[in-house]
Each structure stands twice: as structure tokens, then as C-alpha cells.
Write an enzyme that holds these catalytic residues in place. Structure first.
Site, PDB file in Angstrom:
ATOM      1  N   LYS A  83       0.889   8.409   0.639  1.00 26.30           N
ATOM      2  CA  LYS A  83       1.248   7.127   1.291  1.00 26.30           C
ATOM      3  C   LYS A  83       1.204   7.510   2.753  1.00 26.30           C
ATOM      4  CE  LYS A  83       4.098   3.166   0.430  1.00 26.30           C
ATOM      5  NZ  LYS A  83       5.407   2.838   0.043  1.00 26.30           N
TER       6      LYS A  83
HETATM    7  C1  E4P Z   1       5.915  -0.289  -0.740  1.00 29.54           C
HETATM    8  O1  E4P Z   1       4.762   0.563  -1.096  1.00 29.54           O
HETATM    9  C2  E4P Z   1       6.819  -0.560   0.233  1.00 29.54           C
HETATM   10  O2  E4P Z   1       7.143   0.527   0.566  1.00 29.54           O
HETATM   11  C3  E4P Z   1       7.830  -1.508  -0.173  1.00 29.54           C
HETATM   12  O3  E4P Z   1       7.172  -2.610  -1.189  1.00 29.54           O
HETATM   13  C4  E4P Z   1       8.511  -2.073   0.940  1.00 29.54           C
HETATM   14  O4  E4P Z   1       9.435  -3.141   0.602  1.00 29.54           O
HETATM   15  P1  E4P Z   1      10.530  -3.525   1.790  1.00 29.54           P
HETATM   16  O5  E4P Z   1       9.737  -4.468   2.773  1.00 29.54           O
HETATM   17  O6  E4P Z   1      11.437  -4.587   0.828  1.00 29.54           O
HETATM   18  O7  E4P Z   1      11.319  -2.424   2.213  1.00 29.54           O
END
Ligand code: E4P
Length: 210
Positions: A83
Site C-alpha cells: 500500500k
Molecule cells: C483501507 O484500505 C483503509 O485503510 C481503511 O478503509 C480506512 O478506513 P477509515 O477511514 O475508517 O480509517
């Protein structure tokens, strides 16, 4: 639409994977910190539970530093997806990594323009953040619809992961928009099966069976 689980909690992943509906896992630094464990240790356990893309996030840095981190993470297991944040350095890193065959997920996407940059760089996945978009007073439904149109108009190979999912509404607008994937926290995944009329019907049938 494939369902990924958005957590670094091993017990949640084990339970939800046991239902046979989880095709991948996403983590981020906040989710890893919540578990109080090292990223590499958590990832080593997750790959044994789910045979699909497992996203592990690099620390934001220069392209060269993120590329080095990504190469190390990719060595852990063939299913690791690195990521990478939506920055110019991140886009540069994705361009290099995609040519090396290292899978990437460009995170923190809030616009069609950002999604296009990720797709052009050859990202395997791009993650529009629906919940945070709504929190900031913007329209997450338009965002996911528009990014699907972008992908379809030009036939990009990048898969779209609807992320920052907070509700069944987010899951359903993503599915209806044609998102490839939604990554969903455990609480929302568990809510997907609930409906008051199902509960009522179960009770009626159980009473009749007596
Ligand atoms: C996924 O890849 C993200 O890190 C995640 O969905 C972020 O979610 P949040 O906005 O609830 O922290």
C-alpha cells in the site's frame, strides 16, 4: 464485488474467513497500531488465513525509500500488496514497482484525477475512501461511481477497492456502482446478514417446527 476485510485483528480475520466470503485483507498503520504488534508479524499470520491479496502499507517517504520498503514486504509472501500513499513520490514508486511485478494499492484516494494517476502508474489497486469523503462533506457515492466510469472508459487493469466503509449504505453503493472490491471492517461485515424480517421469519419457522 469481492469482499475484503479491513482489519489487522487475527481473530476477526479467522472468524470471517471461516464463512468463505473473504477474498482479501487490507491493513493500514492505524489498524496495525491498534493491535500493538509489528506489521511483519501480523502479515505473516494473515497470509496463512486468507489466500488472496493482503495489503501492507509502507511508511510515507521518498520514492526510493518506499520502493526499498515495498521490496522487503513483497518478499514475505506472493499475496502481499504494497500500500502506497497518494503522493508524487508514491506514484513514482508505483511506476517502478509495477514494472518489477510487485503488486501495489494506492491509498488515500479522494478524486477521479488521483485515481487516474494511480491507474496510469500501473497500480494493481486504487482505494477511494468513502467514509472520510462523507466526513469531509463530499459525496462518496459520486466518487465511487465516477472512478468506475473512468476505469471502464479506458479499460484500466487497476482494480477499485472501495475503502473507509462505515455502513451498509457504503457497501451497497459500491456494489451497485460496479466497484471490483469493497474492504469492510468486521462490524459492517457482520451487519450485512442482518434484517429484521429475516429474524422474524426465523422465529415463525422455529415456532412452527416445535
Ligand atoms: C483501507 O484500505 C483503509 O485503510 C481503511 O478503509 C480506512 O478506513 P477509515 O477511514 O475508517 O480509517
Amino acid at each position: 464485488m469481492k469482499l475484503f476485510i479491513d482489519t489487522a485483528n487475527i481473530e476477526d480475520i479467522r472468524e470471517m474467513a471461516s464463512y468463505g466470503i473473504i477474498k482479501g485483507v487490507t491493513t493500514n498503520p492505524s489498524l496495525i497500531a491498534r493491535e500493538g504488534r509489528k506489521l511483519e508479524d501480523v502479515i505473516q499470520e494473515i497470509v496463512k488465513l486468507v489466500d488472496g491479496p493482503i495489503s501492507a502499507e509502507v511508511k510515507e517517504a521518498s520514492a526510493e525509500e518506499m520502493i526499498a520498503q515495498a521490496r522487503e514486504l513483497a518478499k514475505i509472501h506472493k499475496n502481499i500488496v504494497v500500500k502506497i500513499p497518494m503522493t508524487w513520490e508514491g506514484i513514482k514508486a508505483v511506476s517502478v514497482l509495477s514494472k518489477e511485478g510487485i503488486k501495489t494499492n494506492v491509498t488515500l484516494c479522494f478524486s477521479v484525477s488521483q485515481a487516474q494517476l494511480a491507474m496510469e502508474a500501473g497500480a494493481s489497486f486504487v482505494s477511494p475512501f468513502l467514509g472520510r469523503m462523507d466526513d469531509a462533506g463530499f459525496d462518496s457515492e459520486k466518487l465511487i461511481n465516477d472512478i468506475v466510469i473512468l476505469r471502464d472508459n479506458y479499460g484500466y487493469a487497476t482494480e477499485i477497492i472501495a475503502a473507509s466503509i462505515r455502513s451498509l449504505h457504503h457497501v451497497e453503493i459500491s456494489a451497485l456502482a460496479g466497484s471490483d472490491i469493497a474492504t469492510i471492517p468486521t462490524k459492517v461485515l457482520k451487519a450485512m446478514i442482518k434484517h429484521p424480517l429475516t429474524d422474524k421469519g426465523l422465529k415463525i419457522f422455529a415456532d412452527a417446527a416445535k
